[in-house]
Design a protein around this motif. Structure first.
Motif, short mmCIF file in Angstrom:
data_model
loop_
_atom_site.label_atom_id
_atom_site.label_comp_id
_atom_site.label_asym_id
_atom_site.label_seq_id
_atom_site.Cartn_x
_atom_site.Cartn_y
_atom_site.Cartn_z
N GLN A 1 0.86 -1.17 0.00
CA GLN A 1 0.00 0.00 0.00
C GLN A 1 0.90 1.22 0.00
N PRO A 2 0.97 1.92 -1.14
CA PRO A 2 1.83 3.09 -1.18
C PRO A 2 1.36 4.13 -0.17
N PRO A 3 2.31 4.84 0.41
CA PRO A 3 1.91 5.85 1.41
C PRO A 3 1.08 6.95 0.76
N ASN A 4 0.14 7.46 1.52
CA ASN A 4 -0.66 8.58 1.05
C ASN A 4 0.22 9.82 0.98
N ARG A 5 0.10 10.55 -0.11
CA ARG A 5 0.88 11.77 -0.26
C ARG A 5 -0.07 12.95 -0.40
#
Length: 79
Positions: free
Chosen positions: A41-45
């Motif tokens: 899960q890519p980090p929220n940016r």
């Protein structure tokens, strides 16, 4: 492996053995879904973070100026 993890794994195995083959396959499918869902899960940016590599530097003053230009001649209602 902690004692709690071992207990949980044993409880899952006990439940697995009590199921019919088709239900075991269904449980396997669900387990694979959970693994895949949590794999990456890519980090929220933030918006700022998403645009960081574009080389655009917008300041509060730039935003205020754009607002003035956009809305400066907009007719105001008589209040």
């Amino acid at each position: 492996m902690t004692k709690d993890v071992a207990i949980i794994q044993q409880l899952v195995l006990d439940k697995l053995h009590s199921l019919s083959l088709d239900k075991q396959l269904e449980l396997l499918d669900f387990a694979e879904f959970l693994v895949q869902k949590n794999a990456f899960q890519p980090p929220n940016r933030s918006i700022k973070g998403l645009c960081a590599d574009l080389g655009v530097q917008i300041t509060e003053a730039d935003i205020a100026e754009a607002r003035r230009e956009m809305w400066g001649h907009f007719p105001k209602e008589n209040v």
